[in-house]
Structure formats: structure tokens, C-alpha cells
Write a protein that holds these residues in place. Structure first.
Motif, PDB file in Angstrom:
ATOM      1  N   GLY A 120       0.780  -1.225   0.000  1.00 18.46           N
ATOM      2  CA  GLY A 120       0.000   0.000   0.000  1.00 18.46           C
ATOM      3  C   GLY A 120       0.812   1.275   0.000  1.00 18.46           C
ATOM      4  O   GLY A 120       0.249   2.369   0.070  1.00 18.46           O
ATOM      5  N   LEU A 121       2.139   1.168  -0.064  1.00 10.93           N
ATOM      6  CA  LEU A 121       2.984   2.359  -0.062  1.00 10.93           C
ATOM      7  C   LEU A 121       2.965   3.018  -1.436  1.00 10.93           C
ATOM      8  O   LEU A 121       3.139   2.361  -2.457  1.00 10.93           O
ATOM      9  N   SER A 122       2.731   4.328  -1.464  1.00  9.85           N
ATOM     10  CA  SER A 122       2.715   5.072  -2.721  1.00  9.85           C
ATOM     11  C   SER A 122       3.509   6.356  -2.548  1.00  9.85           C
ATOM     12  O   SER A 122       3.621   6.891  -1.444  1.00  9.85           O
ATOM     13  N   LEU A 123       4.057   6.847  -3.650  1.00  9.32           N
ATOM     14  CA  LEU A 123       4.863   8.059  -3.629  1.00  9.32           C
ATOM     15  C   LEU A 123       4.002   9.257  -3.999  1.00  9.32           C
ATOM     16  O   LEU A 123       3.264   9.221  -4.983  1.00  9.32           O
ATOM     17  N   SER A 124       4.109  10.306  -3.210  1.00 11.15           N
ATOM     18  CA  SER A 124       3.400  11.539  -3.511  1.00 11.15           C
ATOM     19  C   SER A 124       4.236  12.398  -4.450  1.00 11.15           C
ATOM     20  O   SER A 124       5.386  12.076  -4.762  1.00 11.15           O
ATOM     21  N   ASP A 127       7.290  13.563  -2.631  1.00  8.65           N
ATOM     22  CA  ASP A 127       8.312  12.514  -2.541  1.00  8.65           C
ATOM     23  C   ASP A 127       9.082  12.383  -3.848  1.00  8.65           C
ATOM     24  O   ASP A 127      10.301  12.178  -3.848  1.00  8.65           O
ATOM     25  N   THR A 128       8.375  12.506  -4.957  1.00  8.64           N
ATOM     26  CA  THR A 128       9.038  12.449  -6.260  1.00  8.64           C
ATOM     27  C   THR A 128      10.005  13.613  -6.434  1.00  8.64           C
ATOM     28  O   THR A 128      11.114  13.449  -6.948  1.00  8.64           O
ATOM     29  N   GLY A 129       9.594  14.794  -5.979  1.00 13.62           N
ATOM     30  CA  GLY A 129      10.479  15.955  -6.046  1.00 13.62           C
ATOM     31  C   GLY A 129      11.720  15.774  -5.194  1.00 13.62           C
ATOM     32  O   GLY A 129      12.833  16.099  -5.629  1.00 13.62           O
ATOM     33  N   CYS A 132      14.074  13.447  -6.959  1.00 14.93           N
ATOM     34  CA  CYS A 132      14.783  14.095  -8.065  1.00 14.93           C
ATOM     35  C   CYS A 132      15.906  14.989  -7.552  1.00 14.93           C
ATOM     36  O   CYS A 132      17.029  14.968  -8.080  1.00 14.93           O
ATOM     37  N   VAL A 133      15.615  15.770  -6.508  1.00 13.04           N
ATOM     38  CA  VAL A 133      16.640  16.660  -5.954  1.00 13.04           C
ATOM     39  C   VAL A 133      17.795  15.860  -5.365  1.00 13.04           C
ATOM     40  O   VAL A 133      18.973  16.180  -5.577  1.00 13.04           O
ATOM     41  N   SER A 134      17.470  14.794  -4.634  1.00 10.36           N
ATOM     42  CA  SER A 134      18.528  13.972  -4.042  1.00 10.36           C
ATOM     43  C   SER A 134      19.362  13.285  -5.117  1.00 10.36           C
ATOM     44  O   SER A 134      20.575  13.115  -4.958  1.00 10.36           O
ATOM     45  N   THR A 135      18.722  12.915  -6.227  1.00  8.24           N
ATOM     46  CA  THR A 135      19.468  12.303  -7.328  1.00  8.24           C
ATOM     47  C   THR A 135      20.430  13.302  -7.954  1.00  8.24           C
ATOM     48  O   THR A 135      21.587  12.965  -8.256  1.00  8.24           O
ATOM     49  N   ILE A 136      19.974  14.531  -8.141  1.00 10.21           N
ATOM     50  CA  ILE A 136      20.844  15.567  -8.710  1.00 10.21           C
ATOM     51  C   ILE A 136      22.040  15.821  -7.797  1.00 10.21           C
ATOM     52  O   ILE A 136      23.190  15.911  -8.252  1.00 10.21           O
TER      53      ILE A 136
END
Length: 203
Positions: A120-124, A127-129, A132-136
Motif C-alpha cells: 500500500g505504499l505510494s509516492l506523492s 516525494d518524487t520531487g 529528483c533533488v537527491s538524485t541531482i
């Protein structure tokens, strides 16, 4: 004379090379930046940071060599840990041993950053933002590690590039790999393992 020639080649900045093994079309907008564009790949090359990075690396070379030597130890330990986890998972898949799922989940989370699956875990959107920032930030620190490690060993950076290959973004640091191959193995390991070492420190 040969030793002096190598020393001069090591410390004299080289002009950035715009040659690529990919069948791409390059268009230069200035003497510091050369953009490459094709239907499946495009990048943005930056050369303006070459000299500051080189001066920084040479100025603090003694400290940086110690710092990245620690990174070599970390990288080798991580390779050993990943190998053991993969062998453990292979043995469980082949039913050679009965292992605990909790132990496997903990090991994967520790080494690969993969958390156990939660029903039941979903990304908001937030969370996606964050992802993306952590990946950069992760990619930036990874490539910065390679660049600083290379300059601390006297290797001139040719350019820094951000790119999109098909749909996948990324970044890279280009330097003289042929010269890197002539250096001692420990020196090359310091450059190669600098990226993962910086990622581990930041995380």
C-alpha cells in the motif's frame, strides 16, 4: 629528458577535446562550452571550472590523497559486502540454504539503499520531487569526487558535461584516461572510487 617531458605533460593544462566515439553533431557556442546534439543524445559541456578544480586539487593534494585513500578502502569493502549479499541471495534462490527474509531485506537496504517493500505504499508528488533533488545532488557529488581526485593526482580535467541519453539524464567528467592508465594502481583506484566514496559521505 623523458622524465621532464612527462612532468610537463602532467601539469600543463590541455585544451579540451571535442572528439567523441558517438556519431553526433557538435556545435560550439563559445571557446568554453561545446554542445552535442543528436536524436538520442545531447549534452552540455563546461570547461570554465577546469582551472579552479586543477588549482584546488594541486594545492591540497596531500590531504586529498589521504582522503581518497580512505575512499579506496570503503569501495573495496563495499564490493566485498555486495558480493556476499549477491551470493547469499543466489544461494537462497537455488534453495541451498534457508535464510531469514529480514536479514536479506536489511542487507539490501544497507548496501543498495532498497527499503523493504511495504504493501500500500505510494509516492506523492513531494516525494518524487525529493527523489529528483537527491538524485541531482548525488550525481553532482559523485562527479565532483572524480574530478577532485583526478586533479589531486595531476590529471587535467578536459570538461564537465551534463547529458540526456534517450530519456535518462546524467553527468560526467572527462579527463586524460590514457595518462591515468600509466599511473600506479593505487592512484587509479583513488580516482575510480572517489565517486562512490563521496556518495557514501553525503548519504
Amino acid at each position: 629528458m623523458e622524465v621532464e617531458a612527462r612532468r610537463i605533460r602532467r601539469f600543463v593544462p590541455q585544451r579540451p577535446s571535442h572528439r567523441t566515439i558517438l556519431p553526433l553533431h557538435a556545435s560550439s557556442s563559445s571557446h568554453n562550452v561545446s554542445n552535442t546534439i543528436s536524436c538520442w543524445y545531447c549534452d552540455y559541456k563546461i570547461c570554465s571550472f577546469n582551472r579552479p578544480l586543477f588549482h584546488f586539487g594541486r594545492r591540497y593534494a596531500r590531504f586529498l590523497k589521504v582522503w581518497f585513500s580512505i575512499g579506496v578502502g570503503f569501495a573495496l569493502s563495499a564490493v566485498l559486502g555486495v558480493t556476499l549479499v549477491l551470493l547469499w541471495e543466489l544461494a537462497r534462490t537455488l534453495h541451498l540454504c534457508a535464510g531469514s527474509n529480514k536479514l536479506g531485506s536489511f542487507a539490501r537496504s544497507l548496501l543498495f539503499g532498497i527499503p523493504p517493500s511495504v504493501p500500500g505504499l505510494s509516492l506523492s508528488l513531494a516525494d518524487t520531487g525529493y527523489a529528483c533533488v537527491s538524485t541531482i545532488i548525488s550525481v553532482f557529488m559523485h562527479e565532483l569526487g572524480h574530478a577532485v581526485a583526478a586533479t589531486s593526482e595531476g590529471i587535467q580535467v578536459e570538461y564537465i558535461a551534463v547529458f540526456i541519453a534517450i530519456l535518462f539524464p546524467g553527468a560526467l567528467v572527462a579527463f586524460n584516461y590514457e595518462f591515468l592508465q600509466t599511473l600506479p594502481h593505487l592512484t587509479a583506484l583513488r580516482v575510480y572510487s572517489a565517486g562512490i566514496w563521496h556518495n557514501a559521505v553525503v548519504s
